[in-house]
Design a protein around this motif. Structure first.
Motif, short mmCIF file in Angstrom:
data_model
loop_
_atom_site.label_atom_id
_atom_site.label_comp_id
_atom_site.label_asym_id
_atom_site.label_seq_id
_atom_site.Cartn_x
_atom_site.Cartn_y
_atom_site.Cartn_z
N ALA A 112 0.83 -1.21 0.00
CA ALA A 112 0.00 0.00 0.00
C ALA A 112 0.86 1.26 0.00
CB ALA A 112 -0.92 -0.01 1.21
N LEU A 113 0.26 2.36 -0.46
CA LEU A 113 0.92 3.67 -0.48
C LEU A 113 0.19 4.61 0.48
CD1 LEU A 113 1.13 4.23 -4.35
CD2 LEU A 113 2.99 3.43 -2.84
N LEU B 87 -9.67 -8.07 10.90
CA LEU B 87 -9.87 -6.71 10.39
C LEU B 87 -9.08 -6.54 9.09
CD1 LEU B 87 -10.98 -3.81 10.73
CD2 LEU B 87 -8.80 -3.25 11.85
N THR B 88 -9.80 -6.17 8.02
CA THR B 88 -9.18 -5.92 6.72
C THR B 88 -9.15 -4.42 6.48
OG1 THR B 88 -9.94 -8.03 5.82
CG2 THR B 88 -9.46 -6.29 4.23
N LEU B 89 -7.99 -3.90 6.09
CA LEU B 89 -7.86 -2.46 5.83
C LEU B 89 -7.78 -2.20 4.33
CD1 LEU B 89 -5.22 -1.63 8.60
CD2 LEU B 89 -7.73 -1.42 8.72
N VAL B 90 -8.62 -1.30 3.85
CA VAL B 90 -8.55 -0.89 2.44
C VAL B 90 -7.69 0.36 2.35
CG1 VAL B 90 -9.89 -0.06 0.46
CG2 VAL B 90 -10.77 -1.93 1.87
N LEU B 91 -6.60 0.24 1.55
CA LEU B 91 -5.60 1.32 1.44
C LEU B 91 -5.31 1.57 -0.03
CD1 LEU B 91 -3.33 -0.25 4.19
CD2 LEU B 91 -4.51 1.95 4.44
N THR C 278 -7.01 -6.48 -7.30
CA THR C 278 -7.83 -5.38 -6.76
C THR C 278 -9.15 -5.21 -7.52
OG1 THR C 278 -6.88 -3.68 -8.19
CG2 THR C 278 -5.74 -4.11 -6.11
N GLY C 279 -9.42 -6.13 -8.43
CA GLY C 279 -10.65 -6.02 -9.21
C GLY C 279 -10.66 -4.75 -10.05
N GLY C 280 -9.48 -4.27 -10.40
CA GLY C 280 -9.39 -3.07 -11.23
C GLY C 280 -9.43 -1.77 -10.43
N LEU C 281 -9.56 -1.85 -9.10
CA LEU C 281 -9.60 -0.64 -8.28
C LEU C 281 -8.19 -0.11 -8.02
CD1 LEU C 281 -12.13 -1.87 -5.53
CD2 LEU C 281 -12.64 -0.38 -7.47
N ASP C 282 -8.10 1.14 -7.52
CA ASP C 282 -6.78 1.66 -7.15
C ASP C 282 -6.50 1.46 -5.66
OD1 ASP C 282 -8.52 3.47 -6.16
OD2 ASP C 282 -7.85 5.16 -7.39
N THR C 283 -7.34 0.65 -5.02
CA THR C 283 -7.13 0.33 -3.60
C THR C 283 -6.83 -1.16 -3.45
OG1 THR C 283 -9.50 -0.03 -3.36
CG2 THR C 283 -8.66 2.16 -2.75
N VAL C 284 -6.20 -1.49 -2.32
CA VAL C 284 -5.95 -2.89 -2.01
C VAL C 284 -6.44 -3.17 -0.59
CG1 VAL C 284 -3.56 -2.41 -1.25
CG2 VAL C 284 -4.20 -4.73 -1.90
N ALA C 285 -7.06 -4.33 -0.41
CA ALA C 285 -7.55 -4.73 0.91
C ALA C 285 -6.55 -5.71 1.53
CB ALA C 285 -8.93 -5.38 0.77
N ILE C 286 -6.11 -5.40 2.77
CA ILE C 286 -5.04 -6.20 3.39
C ILE C 286 -5.45 -6.63 4.79
CG2 ILE C 286 -2.58 -6.25 4.01
CD1 ILE C 286 -2.18 -3.79 2.22
N ARG C 287 -5.09 -7.87 5.13
CA ARG C 287 -5.31 -8.30 6.51
C ARG C 287 -4.25 -9.30 6.93
NH1 ARG C 287 -8.36 -12.27 9.68
NH2 ARG C 287 -8.93 -14.02 8.34
N MET C 288 -3.97 -9.32 8.23
CA MET C 288 -3.09 -10.33 8.80
C MET C 288 -3.94 -11.26 9.64
SD MET C 288 0.24 -9.78 11.22
CE MET C 288 0.96 -11.16 12.10
N PRO C 289 -4.14 -12.51 9.17
CA PRO C 289 -4.99 -13.44 9.91
C PRO C 289 -4.30 -13.95 11.17
CG PRO C 289 -4.05 -14.53 7.99
CD PRO C 289 -3.58 -13.11 7.94
N GLU D 247 -16.92 -13.53 8.09
CA GLU D 247 -15.69 -13.00 7.52
C GLU D 247 -15.20 -11.76 8.28
OE1 GLU D 247 -18.56 -13.45 6.13
OE2 GLU D 247 -18.41 -14.70 4.34
N SER D 248 -14.02 -11.30 7.84
CA SER D 248 -13.41 -10.14 8.50
C SER D 248 -14.22 -8.87 8.25
CB SER D 248 -11.99 -9.94 7.95
OG SER D 248 -12.04 -9.67 6.56
N THR D 249 -14.02 -7.90 9.12
CA THR D 249 -14.57 -6.56 8.92
C THR D 249 -13.71 -5.87 7.86
OG1 THR D 249 -15.18 -6.50 11.23
CG2 THR D 249 -15.00 -4.36 10.11
N VAL D 250 -14.36 -5.29 6.83
CA VAL D 250 -13.59 -4.55 5.81
C VAL D 250 -13.76 -3.06 6.10
CG1 VAL D 250 -13.30 -4.07 3.35
CG2 VAL D 250 -13.88 -6.39 4.10
N LEU D 251 -12.65 -2.40 6.41
CA LEU D 251 -12.68 -0.98 6.77
C LEU D 251 -11.91 -0.17 5.74
CD1 LEU D 251 -13.38 1.14 9.03
CD2 LEU D 251 -11.05 0.74 9.90
N ASP D 252 -12.60 0.79 5.12
CA ASP D 252 -11.98 1.62 4.09
C ASP D 252 -11.31 2.84 4.74
OD1 ASP D 252 -11.26 3.04 1.88
OD2 ASP D 252 -13.30 3.33 1.11
N LEU D 253 -9.99 2.87 4.68
CA LEU D 253 -9.25 3.99 5.27
C LEU D 253 -8.94 5.06 4.22
CD1 LEU D 253 -6.73 2.26 7.71
CD2 LEU D 253 -8.86 3.46 8.25
#
Ligand code: AMP
Ligand code: MG
Length: 353
Positions: A81-82, A100-104, A115-126, A183-189
Motif C-alpha cells: 500500500a501507499l 480486520l481488513t484495511l482498504v488502502l 484489486t478487481g481493477g480498483l486503485d485500492t488494495v484490501a489487506i489483513r493479517m490473519p 468473515e473479516s470486517t472490511v474498513l476503508d481507510l
C-alpha cells in the motif's frame, strides 16, 4: 478436473512438512484452500496475476470483485500500500493478527486482477496458525477470498470447501472448524471518515475505541437492496451467502419474532412446503413444526456467528424448501450476523409484531 490433495493439519501446531507442500503450490502459481480464524480462504500468490485469475475461475467469481491480500507481517502492508495513514498503524497494533481488513491505496506491485481493477488494495493479517505458517513458508502475500463457489455460504469446515471446490483447486488444508464463522470486517481507510464496507469479526464498537470517527456504509447495514453501482467494495453488489432454499428473516422484539416465525412455519407447512427454522437457544423450544436448528445463544452472539453458515448449508442438504430465520439485534457481532442473514435471504425480511 484437477487432482486435489487433501491434507489434515494440526490447527494449533501445523506440521511443517504439510505446510511446505502447500507453500510450494502457492509459489508455483497454484491454488490452496486454508483455514483462517474467520472462514476458509482460497489462496494464491497475490502478486502473480495468472495465479489470482485461477481463483476467479475456480470460484466462478465475478472479475470486478476484488480479493483480500493476506500477510504474516505488518510491515508487508507498507509494501502493498501507499500513503498508509497513521490510523492504520494504530488499527494494526490493536487488531492484527485478527479479523480486520484495511482498504488502502494500492502500490504498483499489486496486480489489477487482485484489486478487481480498483486503485485500492484490501489487506489483513490473519490470526490462524495454519494461515500464518502458509504465508510465511510461501514468502508471498496470499490473495484469498472465501473458499466457496461464488454466491454460496462461506465455508467454516473443510467439508464445505470439498463440496464446492474439490477437483477445481490443488490443495485443501483441513484444520477443523473455523472459530469466528463470519468473515473479516472490511474498513476503508481511503475515505474520510473511515467507513465499514463489510461488518465482521471486529465490531463497530471495537473500532470506536481506536478511531475518533468511523461510519458504516449504508449498504452494509441495509434492510433492503441498496444501489451500489459505484460501491467502494464491489462485493456488496453481488449475490452472496445464498442457500438453495428460499429464505425469510424475521426481525423485531423476541416475542413478536417467535409469534411471526410460528405463523409463517404453519402457513408454509400447510402449503406442503418443507420448512427449516433457524432459531436460538432461548427460543427453539417454542417451535414444533419443521426442522428446527439453534444458531446459538442470544447472550453469546459469537456462538451464532460461528454456526450460521454451517446451518444454512445443513438445511440445504436436508432439502428444505424454505428457511425461516430469527433475526438478532444488530449490535456488536449482531451487525455482521444480520448483514449475512439479510443478504442470504436476498433482503426477504418480515417484521415481527
Ligand atoms: P470474500 O471474497 O468473500 O473474501 O470477500 C472479500 C470482500 O472484500 C469483498 O466484499 C470485496 O469486495 C472486499 N474487498 C476486497 N478488496 C477490496 C478493495 N480493494 N476495496 C474495497 N473492498 C475490497
Ligand atoms: Mg465470499
Amino acid at each position: 478436473m484437477k487432482e486435489t490433495i487433501l491434507l489434515r493439519v494440526n490447527a494449533e501446531d501445523p506440521e511443517l512438512e504439510k505446510i511446505k507442500i502447500a507453500a510450494g503450490v502457492i509459489r508455483r502459481g497454484g491454488l490452496v484452500a486454508f483455514p483462517t480464524e474467520t472462514v476458509y480462504g482460497l489462496g494464491a500468490d497475490a502478486l502473480n496475476p495468472e495465479a489470482v485469475k485461477g481463483i476467479f475461475a475456480a470460484k466462478m467469481r465475478p472479475l470486478d470483485n476484488p480479493i483480500i491480500v493476506h500477510v504474516a507481517d505488518k510491515e508487508d502492508a507498507y509494501k502493498l500500500a501507499l500513503d498508509v495513514p497513521e490510523s492504520a498503524r494504530k488499527l494494526m497494533d490493536a487488531f492484527w493478527p485478527g479479523p480486520l481488513t484495511l482498504v488502502l491505496k494500492a502500490s504498483d506491485i499489486v496486480p489489477k486482477v487482485t484489486t478487481g481493477g480498483l486503485d485500492t488494495v484490501a489487506i489483513r493479517m490473519p490470526r490462524h496458525k495454519v494461515a500464518l505458517a502458509l504465508i510465511m513458508e510461501s514468502r508471498r502475500p496470499i490473495a484469498a477470498p472465501s473458499a466457496n463457489l461464488a454466491g454460496r455460504p462461506s465455508p467454516t469446515l473443510a467439508e464445505h470447501v470439498i463440496r464446492d471446490l474439490y477437483g477445481r483447486i490443488d490443495v485443501i488444508l483441513d484444520a477443523g472448524p473455523t472459530n469466528i464463522g463470519v468473515e473479516s470486517t472490511v474498513l476503508d481507510l481511503t475515505s474520510s471518515p473511515p467507513q465499514i464496507l463489510r461488518p465482521g469479526g471486529v465490531t463497530l464498537e471495537d473500532l470506536k475505541k481506536i478511531l475518533v470517527e468511523v461510519v458504516v456504509h449504508p449498504a452494509a447495514a441495509a434492510k433492503s437492496e441498496v444501489h451500489v453501482e459505484h460501491a467502494r467494495s464491489p462485493g456488496m453488489k453481488h449475490k452472496h451467502y445464498a442457500p438453495k432454499a428460499e429464505m425469510i428473516i424475521v426481525e423485531g422484539e423476541l416475542n413478536s419474532v417467535i409469534k411471526k416465525v410460528k405463523e409463517l412455519a404453519e402457513h408454509y407447512v400447510r402449503a406442503g412446503r418443507k420448512v427449516g427454522i433457524l432459531a436460538t437457544e432461548e427460543s427453539m423450544c417454542k417451535y414444533d413444526l419443521g426442522i428446527v436448528k439453534s444458531m446459538g445463544s442470544r447472550r453469546d452472539l459469537a456462538s451464532v456467528a460461528r454456526n450460521l453458515f454451517k446451518l444454512i448449508r445443513e438445511l440445504d442438504d436436508e432439502r428444505v424448501d424454505i428457511i425461516i430465520a430469527e433475526g438478532v439485534p444488530p449490535k456488536g457481532l449482531g451487525l455482521a450476523i444480520m448483514n449475512r442473514l439479510r443478504r442470504a435471504a436476498g433482503y426477504n425480511i418480515v417484521e415481527g409484531r
